[in-house]
Design an enzyme around this catalytic site. Sequence first.
Site, PDB file in Angstrom:
ATOM      1  N   GLY A  46       0.764  -1.292  -0.050  1.00  0.00           N
ATOM      2  CA  GLY A  46      -0.161   0.005  -0.019  1.00  0.00           C
ATOM      3  C   GLY A  46       0.833   1.393  -0.211  1.00  0.00           C
ATOM      4  O   GLY A  46       0.487   2.100  -0.561  1.00  0.00           O
ATOM      5  N   ASP A 105      -5.908   2.388  10.205  1.00  0.00           N
ATOM      6  CA  ASP A 105      -7.417   2.157  10.211  1.00  0.00           C
ATOM      7  C   ASP A 105      -7.572   1.751  11.767  1.00  0.00           C
ATOM      8  O   ASP A 105      -7.566   2.508  12.406  1.00  0.00           O
ATOM      9  CB  ASP A 105      -7.740   1.189   9.130  1.00  0.00           C
ATOM     10  CG  ASP A 105      -9.084   0.758   8.826  1.00  0.00           C
ATOM     11  OD1 ASP A 105      -9.866   1.689   8.865  1.00  0.00           O
ATOM     12  OD2 ASP A 105      -9.382  -0.473   8.455  1.00  0.00           O
TER      13      ASP A 105
END
Length: 184
Positions: A46, A105
């Site tokens: 990512g 997150d």
Amino acid sequence: MKTIYPEHCDTLFTGQQIATKVSEMGREIEAHYAGREVTVVAVLHGALVFVADLMRQMDMPMHLTAIVASSYHGAATTPGQLNVRLDNKLDIAGRHVLVVDDILDTGRTLHRIRDVISELDPASVKVCALVDKPSRRVADIEADFCGFEIPDLFIVGYGLDYNGRFRNLPDIVGLDPDNLPVLD
Ligand code: IMP
Ligand code: MG
């Protein structure tokens, strides 16, 4: 370029807005380390796009290395179970380490990675994330350097994926939870 975007999505940050933010983050990181050398640990996959841009906005001595983190959400594995694979040559002892990820997150990934790095005896460990979703946090971790705060939304683009897709979008877009992309 339009064809590569999901059918139902809203642009949150354009490539230009991201570039401005990444440049500001570079200045902030430079100021923090004040000329000291930093070892950047990119969390793949990512962080790939972000780290490529960020490191070129850091006018300071640095090394780059990477760590591969994958979480399994399949029926056969425990949700949130995390596999962290370190580069064998990871040279961390005595170094100032900056862990760079795309998004914070629940925080489980970066919490675990920070623990793994801390065991390797670095001089310091800081965490940098382009995007933060504070309302989703489960693990006890905050980003020392953060680009954007967003509500509980699933985003793709600029390295962020949905089932491996959309990492190559120049913008960051939010997916419509009622119309998620159907992928083949
Ligand atoms: P964590 O929940 O903080 O451990 O995040 C785990 C990983 O989930 C992140 O590094 C991302 O790769 C991925 N992730 C979390 N939220 C999103 C999102 O909105 N879009 C794409 N990937 C996400
Ligand atoms: Mg990911």
